[in-house]
Design an enzyme around this catalytic site. Structure first.
Site, PDB file in Angstrom:
ATOM      1  N   LYS A  69      -2.888  -2.270   7.173  1.00 19.05           N
ATOM      2  CA  LYS A  69      -3.599  -3.427   6.639  1.00 19.05           C
ATOM      3  C   LYS A  69      -4.711  -3.849   7.593  1.00 19.05           C
ATOM      4  CE  LYS A  69       0.710  -4.876   6.077  1.00 19.05           C
ATOM      5  NZ  LYS A  69       1.930  -5.606   5.792  1.00 19.05           N
ATOM      6  N   HIS A  99       0.836  -1.208   0.000  1.00 20.45           N
ATOM      7  CA  HIS A  99       0.000   0.000   0.000  1.00 20.45           C
ATOM      8  C   HIS A  99       0.867   1.252   0.000  1.00 20.45           C
ATOM      9  CE1 HIS A  99       0.820   0.606   4.216  1.00 20.45           C
ATOM     10  NE2 HIS A  99       0.211  -0.501   4.579  1.00 20.45           N
ATOM     11  N   CYS A 105      -3.159  -4.641  22.802  1.00 16.24           N
ATOM     12  CA  CYS A 105      -1.966  -4.259  22.050  1.00 16.24           C
ATOM     13  C   CYS A 105      -2.157  -2.809  21.583  1.00 16.24           C
ATOM     14  CB  CYS A 105      -1.789  -5.178  20.846  1.00 16.24           C
ATOM     15  SG  CYS A 105      -0.745  -4.434  19.575  1.00 16.24           S
TER      16      CYS A 105
END
Ligand code: ME8
Length: 637
Positions: free
Chosen positions: A298, A19, A144
């Site tokens: 992503k 990307h 996370c």
């Protein structure tokens, strides 16, 4: 012997298609590498793909493919994309290449034989997205911080690298070598990580959980942790330890984004130190591209496809925008509207038009053939002097990996050449039949165009070559020295058959953003209009800046020109309308409050890269300042 320069990008995970972020880093590395080529250095540019680990296995499974089948497919998407973006890497490494596997095993064995790897038990919070364990302290609300997902608690026996043994050495190394990690805020971030114990690094995964990895050379039941394997690509790609290439090019500059600072700034140097390999030369860290102010990734699914942009705006327009727009170390916000505006302003108007009108004048007035016997007048010499200064600044910026600043320095020169043409008015010289002077003027402009076209080569190789071919220079970078070009504006063979025009960058249409239709409002709604949303406010980046210098503005009584330290590599230039209330000396040393992410603009000819906040009082204005010791660049929230 030629100076050498080795630059790398991260090797990208093959769990999704490339990307904008990947394209940016790789174009950036390509640009920096081309710049060093232009400076006469022998260069090596490495990129590739990172193909082991849990993430890849999961991505392959989700598509019903074997890991090998899957990695072959995605890796080739990356490999085939780069030439489309005019990226010329010298090597494309895949961590599933056999030579890389051997190299990792060799490295591991050396570290093991040295006693820096031990076997132990470990329980910890593991994020599969990041492929790493997190300490409880690092988690944000138990999640996370990057993937915003709860990690999995894993308890198992593994091999560990004695990273902690090298913590003091690393801290000292970073302190002694300020240029090792840059820009400065990232260097500081790493030093602050090193204030806490860094612990040892778990570098294996039991095969009963994961087989898709490089087997540990001293234990068949384990594979190597993907980060330990991946970092070694920077050595294996150039044939560490014995190859000529390794001896010639190592140590490298690594370009990364801020997401992978810790593995590169902490794991990697300690690994090299343990294995007795020279430490890499430098780490250069850039920010993130955001789309609509949100991180693009992503996992969040808001990705921008580089190929479609290339098709729409051309490779060079796309490359120019990325290199011009992202200020090194800062985040950049991507929008097509900005891209079109930048394209039209810098490429179509300033550069493209300059080339076009110069060629067409030379054609009209001299049938495409100029005499090179000339004598310069003062204003010609001034332009050349400004050109040398801007190009030397361009070199300094590119040497410190700051492409946006480098291009801004180049644009100062471009704009000055346009201004020169407007003020000499070649059309009047022609009307007055002053052909000798007209010849000189166009010759001066043409020399400047040659330098500008060369300076554009790292960023826009294809347009640069078109410009150079048009004016009669077939660029052979292998035997080139750009510094010499910058120092010497005097002699040059010019083509005696210049084309009539060169339409490099036709203007792009600015598409209109649809504005939401206004509805009839009640007075309550109108009242609410005067509020702003919290996220609008959040976009304003307020920082503490230390005023290092202040002087009167050369062309405006009300303005002062300040140099303000924001903890960045270079102080910012800021123009402030406070000359009525402050003498320049009164400001030096003050810790002022600054809007740090205001788009730079010129105020009466001086660039201003931020705004100083002040309080309006009955009898004037008082700059907002903060007492006491405070680090320049500290965020205000
Ligand atoms: O981390 N803006 O691979 P990765 C700018 N395999 N750059 C971006 C970006 C964004 N929004 N998103 C990604 C890995 N990047 C490991 C690296 S190296 C030994 C192993 C770029 O596919 C940027 O360069 O997640 C970032 O550091 C990198 O892609 C991460 O790529």
């Amino acid at each position: 012997m030629k100076k050498t320069f080795y630059v790398t990008t991260p090797i990208y995970y093959v769990n999704a298609k490339p990307h904008l972020g990947h394209a940016y880093t790789t174009i950036f590395a390509d640009t920096i590498c081309r710049f060093h080529k232009l400076m006469g250095e022998e260069t090596f540019f490495l990129t590739g793909t990172d193909e082991h680990g849990d993430k890849i296995v999961q991505a392959a499974e989700s598509q019903g493919k074997s890991p090998q089948e899957y990695v072959d497919e995605i890796s080739s998407l990356f490999k085939n994309l780069w030439p489309e973006l005019d990226i010329e890497n010298d090597k494309f490494i895949r961590t599933t290449d056999p030579y890389h596997k051997e190299c990792v095993q060799r490295f591991l064995q050396i570290v093991y034989d040295k006693g820096d790897i031990y076997f132990g038990e470990y329980g910890g919070y593991y994020c599969f997205g990041c492929e790493r364990f997190y300490t409880e302290k690092e988690l944000v609300d138990g999640m996370c911080p990057d993937h915003k997902k709860p990690p999995t608690y894993i308890h198992e026996e593994n091999y560990f690298f004695r990273m902690s043994k090298y913590q003091d050495w690393l801290r000292e190394y970073i302190n002694d070598n300020p240029d090792f990690i840059q820009p400065e805020p990232y260097r500081k971030e790493v030093l602050s990580m090193l204030k806490e114990p860094i612990g040892d690094l778990c570098i294996s995964r039991p095969k009963k959980r994961l087989t898709w990895g490089i087997e540990m050379p001293f234990d068949k039941n384990f594979v190597t942790y993907v980060w330990f394997d991946a970092l070694i690509n920077y050595l294996s790609a150039i044939g560490w330890p014995d190859s000529e290439e390794f001896k010639k090019f190592w140590p490298a500059y690594h370009i990364i984004a801020k997401d992978i600072l810790k593995p590169h700034a902490i794991f990697w140097p300690t690994m090299l130190k343990s294995a007795g390999v020279e430490i890499y030369k430098g780490l250069r860290v850039h920010g993130y591209w955001k789309v609509d102010e949100t991180k693009m990734s992503k996992s969040l699914g808001n990705v921008v496809d580089p190929l479609s942009l290339k098709d729409k705006y051309g490779v060079d327009g796309f490359r120019y925008f990325l290199m011009r727009e992202m200020h090194f170390g800062h985040d950049g916000n991507f929008s097509e509207k900005n891209m079109i505006e930048r394209f039209n302003a810098d490429l179509a108007n300033d550069i493209g038009n300059l080339f076009n009108r110069t060629l067409s004048m030379i054609n009209k007035y001299f049938k495409g053939k100029l005499k090179s016997q000339i004598s310069f007048e003062d204003m010609d010499k001034e332009l050349i002097l400004l050109g040398k200064r801007s190009l030397n600044n361009y070199i300094t910026s590119f040497e410190s990996f700051n492409s946006a600043e480098g291009l801004e320095n180049l644009m100062i020169f471009v704009r000055a050449v346009n201004k020169y043409i407007d003020s000499v008015a070649p059309w009047t010289l022609f009307k007055n039949k002053d052909l000798d002077r007209l010849n000189t003027v166009l010759w001066v402009v043409l020399i400047c165009l040659r330098k500008i076209a060369l300076a554009l080569w790292p960023v826009m190789p294809s347009s640069s070559e078109k410009m150079l071919n048009a004016i009669g220079l077939a660029l052979d970078v292998k035997s080139f020295d750009f510094k010499r070009e910058v120092d010497d504006f005097s002699t040059w063979e010019i083509s005696d058959n210049l084309p009539k025009n060169l339409n490099l960058f036709p203007r792009k249409e600015v598409f209109k953003e649809e504005k939401p239709k206004k509805e009839a409002k009640s007075s309550k709604n109108e009242e609410q209009e005067s509020y702003i949303d919290f996220d609008v406010f959040q976009k304003v980046d307020l920082r503490v800046g230390k005023v290092l210098d202040a002087a009167k503005h050369p062309n405006a009584d009300k303005l002062l020109c300040l140099k303000v330290d924001l903890g960045e590599q270079k102080p910012r230039s800021v123009v402030a309308g406070i000359a009525k209330y402050y003498k320049p000396d009164e400001l030096i040393g003050k810790n002022v409050v600054m809007v740090a992410n205001l788009k730079p603009r010129k105020l009466r000819g001086e660039i201003s890269e931020g705004m100083v906040l002040a309080v309006h009082k009955k009898d004037g204005l008082q700059v907002l300042a903060i007492d006491g010791e405070i680090d320049p660049g500290s965020k205000i929230s």
